[in-house]
Design a protein around this motif. Structure first.
Motif, PDB file in Angstrom:
ATOM      1  N   GLU A 134       7.939 -43.509  67.134  1.00  0.00           N
ATOM      2  CA  GLU A 134       7.241 -43.822  66.168  1.00  0.00           C
ATOM      3  C   GLU A 134       6.153 -44.640  66.604  1.00  0.00           C
ATOM      4  N   ILE A 178       6.490 -42.455  59.595  1.00  0.00           N
ATOM      5  CA  ILE A 178       6.119 -41.205  60.100  1.00  0.00           C
ATOM      6  C   ILE A 178       6.225 -40.073  58.920  1.00  0.00           C
ATOM      7  N   HIS A 205       3.643 -42.004  67.906  1.00  0.00           N
ATOM      8  CA  HIS A 205       3.248 -41.361  66.767  1.00  0.00           C
ATOM      9  C   HIS A 205       1.897 -41.737  66.328  1.00  0.00           C
TER      10      HIS A 205
END
Length: 603
Positions: free
Chosen positions: A56, A178, A59
């Motif tokens: 995460e 996300i 990302h």
């Protein structure tokens, strides 16, 4: 024993990102990865939940760079959990991952970054490609102005490049939710540049479906379970390790431990005690040569016990495969196992249930030795272009002299000149920016042409040579160089071998020698260990005698008449071998052009 299986199928997960999140959901608090913390000098574990949180974070960092679906991001890093984190964070945004070998040459790195139009380049240590990153001005000259960011773990004070940033400053202090991007199975997942033996590397385009279907087909080919531990040491930048040692364990729910290095592999095998090892023949060759070197210094009784253990163990294997009947000599196995085989396997961790060997041919004598000692080896075959696994041996129908049976979703057949052709969902999309090469490799019916000659008997595939790798001597005799090289390499004194002789009157060879054995040999002959000793006529003759002793079973024309011996081994960084330790014939021929001319002088 009942196997605990929790496989994720391509029906359950649509792509490699879905695969990861499905595994996180199923195994949230289970250990996923084990790695060695250099600062604390201890092995540490990460759960699937730990990895998901890090994905995460990465990302979020990718999103802040303004990347869009389909953009290419490259990674040049040794095997570790962060390799997986980078990979999965990229997939979660629909990015295309471009792996680069950590010890690749600067010109190859530059070519890949430019050819793939890479936007983010993640490296472990900027000094590994110092010439490329030193000055910003070089980027304009080398066509790398599209590269947005270079992220690195190590200090960057000496570099005058505003694109460089250290990881701890690049990663945000918070994570954003996300928003999963829809990724269709046939969409591009990765571009893997082949480290071919000739020419510029070609970018193999593999889709999510290519890789996932291959990893799943390999997983269901044998019985694995969630208690399995894989020890990862082959580079993740190569598809063999990436599919069989990363995505396949994720499908299974097995654990992965990352070895510190090949040099420390022996120690790590004992520390981790893995159940599965994905490896290449060269590792077995080194262990085999070490065993025989140690045996040569032991009493005759110890040598006899070893031979007995291998012979009885091999016969035991044939009985298990239903190729031989029970024999009274099998009664000796428990004691031979205790005195010999068990002690050797203990040095491989003592719990190794399966070694998957690929990347090159495993010499029959070496296969017979380790299987005879009780190590289960499944030899397989594949290519980057097939994601990569084409075939492997089922353990209940294991012929170690073959490369096994084709996976359930892979079709194989023989084409012109007995070339092995492959078809199925694992065959690549094509070569990046190279339509001509794509059409040459995949015919109009979808068959991929491997370039390897083969025969197929009882559903087993036997690789018999390369279409273009046959030496034709000036007298018309044909010689398969790889068979001769394997035979010479069974002498522990010889490390790497290339046989030469195309259109020549006889065969010659260029050979590197194993350092420790060379020191012992030099001492036994009362000569120094420097290069000058290699020119002594007596030493040259002894080398030739040892070389040709290994070739006693070959025809008379398949003998080495002259050899050039080299002290320094060929390395990946020199561009003379591939990351899976395959020799680049064309490059070595080019490097030793003068020496080869000298080998044939006067003939």
């Amino acid at each position: 024993m009942h196997k605990k299986q929790d496989y994720i199928t391509p029906v359950t997960a649509n792509n490699l990102s879905d695969l990861f999140y499905e595994r996180v959901k199923r195994s949230l608090n289970d250990v996923a990865y084990r790695y060695y913390d250099e600062s604390d000098e201890v092995w540490k574990d990460l759960t699937w939940n730990d990895i998901a949180k890090k994905v995460e974070l990465w990302h979020t960092a990718f999103r802040h760079e303004g990347l869009t679906k389909g953009d290419r991001v490259a990674i040049m890093m040794k095997n570790c959990p962060d390799w997986v984190i980078f990979d999965q964070a990229a997939y979660s945004l629909g990015l295309v991952v471009v792996p680069i070998y950590t010890n690749d040459r600067t010109e190859n790195i530059r070519f890949i970054l430019e050819d793939a139009n890479v936007k983010i380049f993640f490296i472990e240590d900027p000094s590994s490609c110092k010439a490329l990153l030193k000055d910003e001005a070089l980027f304009e000259k080398q066509g790398l102005n599209e590269l947005v960011r270079i992220v690195t773990y190590k200090a960057i004070d000496e570099f005058n490049n505003p694109r460089l940033v250290q990881t701890d400053k690049w990663l945000p202090s918070y994570t954003e939710t996300i928003e999963r991007i829809i990724i269709e199975p046939d969409e591009l997942a990765t571009i893997v540049y082949t480290s071919g033996t000739t020419g510029r590397p070609k970018g193999v385009m593999l889709s999510h479906k290519n890789i996932f279907s291959n990893a799943h087909a390999a997983a269901i080919f044998e019985h694995f379970d969630t208690d399995d531990i894989f020890l990862s040491f082959l580079p993740l930048s190569h598809m063999f390790e990436r599919t069989a040692g990363y995505y396949m364990p994720m499908i299974i729910g097995a654990k992965i431990a990352y070895a510190r290095s090949i040099e420390k592999l022996g120690e790590d095998l004992i520390s981790i005690s893995p159940t599965v090892l994905v490896t290449v023949p060269r590792i077995f060759e080194r262990v085999y040569n070490k065993i025989h070197d140690q045996l040569s210094k032991k009493p005759v009784i110890a040598q006899s016990l070893f031979k007995a253990a291998v012979n009885v163990g091999w016969y035991r294997f044939l009985v298990q495969q239903k190729r031989e009947n029970w024999h009274p000599k099998l009664l000796f196995w428990p004691i031979l196992n205790k005195l010999v085989a068990g002690k050797i396997l203990a040095k491989l961790g003592g719990n190794l249930q399966l070694a998957v060997s690929g990347g090159a041919a495993l010499a029959p004598e070496i296969a017979k030795t380790f299987i005879g000692l009780g190590l289960t080896i499944s030899q397989g075959y594949g290519l980057t272009e097939t994601s990569p696994v084409v075939s492997t041996n089922k353990l209940n129908n294991n012929d170690p002299f073959s490369v096994g049976q084709s996976l359930g979703n892979v079709e194989v057949k023989l084409g012109k000149n007995d070339e092995l052709l492959v078809k199925g969902p694992t065959v690549m999309l094509g070569y990046w920016n190279n339509e001509t090469a794509t059409k040459e490799a995949i015919d109009e019916h979808g068959w991929f042409h491997t370039g390897d000659k083969a025969k197929i008997e009882n559903n087993h595939i036997y690789i018999t040579g390369r279409i273009k790798e046959i030496i034709v001597l000036s007298n018309g005799e044909k010689v398969p160089p790889s068979d001769i090289e394997l035979a010479i390499g069974s002498d522990p004194l010889f490390e790497q071998i290339i046989v030469i002789g195309e259109a020549k009157p006889f065969l010659t060879a260029i050979i590197t020698i194993e350092e420790n054995n060379w020191q012992q040999f030099a001492a036994s002959q009362s000569v120094s260990t420097d290069e000058a000793s290699l020119k002594i006529e007596k030493i040259k003759n002894i080398f030739l005698e040892r070389i040709n002793k290994q070739l006693a079973a070959f025809p008379g024309y398949a003998k080495i008449i002259r050899a050039h011996i080299v002290l320094k081994p060929w390395e990946i960084g020199d561009g003379l071998i591939t990351p899976t330790l395959k020799i680049k014939r064309a490059k070595i021929n080019e490097k030793y052009e003068k020496e080869i001319i000298e080998l044939y002088r006067g003939h």
